[in-house]
Structures are given as structure tokens and as C-alpha cells.
Design a protein around this motif. Structure first.
Motif, PDB file in Angstrom:
ATOM      1  N   GLU A  53       0.781  -1.278   0.040  1.00 57.91           N
ATOM      2  CA  GLU A  53      -0.013   0.291   0.048  1.00 57.91           C
ATOM      3  C   GLU A  53       0.781   1.132   0.006  1.00 57.91           C
ATOM      4  N   ALA A  54       2.106   1.144   0.212  1.00 59.99           N
ATOM      5  CA  ALA A  54       3.072   2.372   0.138  1.00 59.99           C
ATOM      6  C   ALA A  54       3.809   2.930  -1.181  1.00 59.99           C
ATOM      7  N   GLN A  55       4.048   4.020  -1.106  1.00 61.32           N
ATOM      8  CA  GLN A  55       4.742   4.469  -2.263  1.00 61.32           C
ATOM      9  C   GLN A  55       6.118   4.801  -1.909  1.00 61.32           C
ATOM     10  N   HIS A  56       6.956   4.955  -2.913  1.00 58.96           N
ATOM     11  CA  HIS A  56       8.346   4.992  -2.864  1.00 58.96           C
ATOM     12  C   HIS A  56       8.788   6.247  -1.797  1.00 58.96           C
ATOM     13  N   GLY A  57       9.602   5.957  -0.875  1.00 59.05           N
ATOM     14  CA  GLY A  57       9.805   7.045   0.383  1.00 59.05           C
ATOM     15  C   GLY A  57       8.826   6.817   1.264  1.00 59.05           C
ATOM     16  N   PHE A  58       7.984   6.114   1.484  1.00 57.93           N
ATOM     17  CA  PHE A  58       7.029   5.892   2.761  1.00 57.93           C
ATOM     18  C   PHE A  58       7.772   5.685   4.071  1.00 57.93           C
ATOM     19  N   ALA A  59       8.885   5.394   4.180  1.00 55.08           N
ATOM     20  CA  ALA A  59       9.332   5.455   5.546  1.00 55.08           C
ATOM     21  C   ALA A  59       9.781   6.670   5.889  1.00 55.08           C
ATOM     22  N   VAL A  60      10.054   7.682   5.341  1.00 55.78           N
ATOM     23  CA  VAL A  60      10.712   9.005   5.753  1.00 55.78           C
ATOM     24  C   VAL A  60       9.680   9.962   6.227  1.00 55.78           C
ATOM     25  N   VAL A  61       9.837  10.339   7.501  1.00 53.17           N
ATOM     26  CA  VAL A  61       8.672  10.999   8.176  1.00 53.17           C
ATOM     27  C   VAL A  61       8.192  12.212   7.366  1.00 53.17           C
ATOM     28  N   ASP A  62       9.307  12.882   6.846  1.00 54.05           N
ATOM     29  CA  ASP A  62       9.078  14.295   6.285  1.00 54.05           C
ATOM     30  C   ASP A  62       8.897  14.000   4.864  1.00 54.05           C
ATOM     31  N   MET A  63       8.382  13.150   4.026  1.00 55.36           N
ATOM     32  CA  MET A  63       8.015  12.892   2.826  1.00 55.36           C
ATOM     33  C   MET A  63       6.557  12.968   2.647  1.00 55.36           C
ATOM     34  N   PRO A  64       6.172  13.558   1.787  1.00 56.98           N
ATOM     35  CA  PRO A  64       4.772  13.609   1.398  1.00 56.98           C
ATOM     36  C   PRO A  64       3.855  12.126   1.347  1.00 56.98           C
ATOM     37  N   VAL A  65       4.787  11.433   0.886  1.00 52.98           N
ATOM     38  CA  VAL A  65       4.138   9.819   0.850  1.00 52.98           C
ATOM     39  C   VAL A  65       4.145   9.121   2.133  1.00 52.98           C
ATOM     40  N   PHE A  66       4.742   9.756   3.215  1.00 46.20           N
ATOM     41  CA  PHE A  66       5.015   8.982   4.331  1.00 46.20           C
ATOM     42  C   PHE A  66       3.751   8.283   4.734  1.00 46.20           C
ATOM     43  N   GLU A  67       3.962   7.069   5.233  1.00 45.70           N
ATOM     44  CA  GLU A  67       2.785   6.153   5.326  1.00 45.70           C
ATOM     45  C   GLU A  67       3.193   5.364   6.877  1.00 45.70           C
ATOM     46  N   PRO A  68       2.499   6.015   7.819  1.00 45.55           N
ATOM     47  CA  PRO A  68       3.079   5.723   9.430  1.00 45.55           C
ATOM     48  C   PRO A  68       2.793   4.018   9.635  1.00 45.55           C
ATOM     49  N   VAL A  69       1.694   3.356   9.175  1.00 43.64           N
ATOM     50  CA  VAL A  69       1.481   1.907   9.421  1.00 43.64           C
ATOM     51  C   VAL A  69       2.730   1.284   8.761  1.00 43.64           C
ATOM     52  N   SER A  70       2.865   1.344   7.462  1.00 40.85           N
ATOM     53  CA  SER A  70       3.835   0.582   6.646  1.00 40.85           C
ATOM     54  C   SER A  70       5.308   1.055   7.375  1.00 40.85           C
ATOM     55  N   ALA A  71       5.598   2.343   7.688  1.00 39.16           N
ATOM     56  CA  ALA A  71       6.754   2.651   8.122  1.00 39.16           C
ATOM     57  C   ALA A  71       7.197   1.967   9.364  1.00 39.16           C
ATOM     58  N   ALA A  72       6.110   1.864  10.386  1.00 39.81           N
ATOM     59  CA  ALA A  72       6.366   1.179  11.466  1.00 39.81           C
ATOM     60  C   ALA A  72       6.804  -0.375  11.295  1.00 39.81           C
ATOM     61  N   ARG A  73       6.150  -0.824  10.462  1.00 41.30           N
ATOM     62  CA  ARG A  73       6.318  -2.271   9.968  1.00 41.30           C
ATOM     63  C   ARG A  73       7.648  -2.525   9.437  1.00 41.30           C
ATOM     64  N   HIS A  74       8.028  -1.376   8.728  1.00 39.40           N
ATOM     65  CA  HIS A  74       9.505  -1.529   8.105  1.00 39.40           C
ATOM     66  C   HIS A  74      10.271  -1.463   9.037  1.00 39.40           C
ATOM     67  N   TRP A  75      10.292  -0.577  10.011  1.00 41.78           N
ATOM     68  CA  TRP A  75      11.441  -0.048  10.966  1.00 41.78           C
ATOM     69  C   TRP A  75      11.535  -1.435  12.010  1.00 41.78           C
ATOM     70  N   GLN A  76      10.502  -2.106  12.265  1.00 47.64           N
ATOM     71  CA  GLN A  76      10.307  -3.273  12.888  1.00 47.64           C
ATOM     72  C   GLN A  76      11.170  -4.402  12.546  1.00 47.64           C
ATOM     73  N   ASP A  77      10.788  -4.512  11.365  1.00 40.49           N
ATOM     74  CA  ASP A  77      11.560  -5.726  10.396  1.00 40.49           C
ATOM     75  C   ASP A  77      13.006  -5.237  10.313  1.00 40.49           C
TER      76      ASP A  77
END
Length: 82
Positions: A53-77
């Protein structure tokens, strides 16, 4: 390109974590498959984690495409990987 990651798979010695967005014009599903096929053929130890469900750059907080659920999962992984 000669230095594309899929061409260098046989030279990779460490474990790899590849976290990617499912919506990414820079790393399409076809390119993901090509990379995985090369890594498989080389016997590489890797994990490809796709956030569909995420776009390129989804894990970077200050990006317009930031996706918090996907980012959290990514950082946990990623933390679990290390």
C-alpha cells in the motif's frame, strides 16, 4: 547497467534486507522478480519485504508519501533483521 544489484548477486556475502514500496516506479514488480531470481540463483541470504500500500519514500517522516503503518512495520522488520 553492469553494476545493477541483480548482476552482482553472486558477489554478495552478507545477509540482505530489502524493504520496498509496492507502489514504486523506480523498483517495479518485474525488477523485484529479477533481483530475487538473481539472489536465489546465487544462494544469497536475503529477505524482500514489500509494503503493497506504500509509495517510494514511505518510511521517511518528512516525505509527502509517508505512510505511518507501513513505516512502523518496515522499521520493526529492519531492527529485527539486525
Amino acid at each position: 547497467a553492469p553494476d545493477s544489484p541483480h548482476r552482482l548477486a553472486a558477489e554478495m556475502r552478507g545477509r540482505l534486507y530489502i524493504g520496498v514500496a509496492g507502489i514504486d516506479p523506480f523498483f517495479t514488480p518485474e525488477e523485484q522478480a529479477r533481483l530475487c531470481a538473481s539472489l536465489d540463483a546465487a544462494g544469497a541470504d536475503y529477505r524482500l519485504a514489500v509494503s503493497p500500500e506504500a509509495q517510494h519514500g514511505f518510511a521517511v517522516v518528512d516525505m509527502p508519501v509517508f505512510e505511518p503503518v507501513s513505516a512502523a512495520r518496515h522499521w520493526q522488520d529492519l531492527q529485527a533483521f539486525f
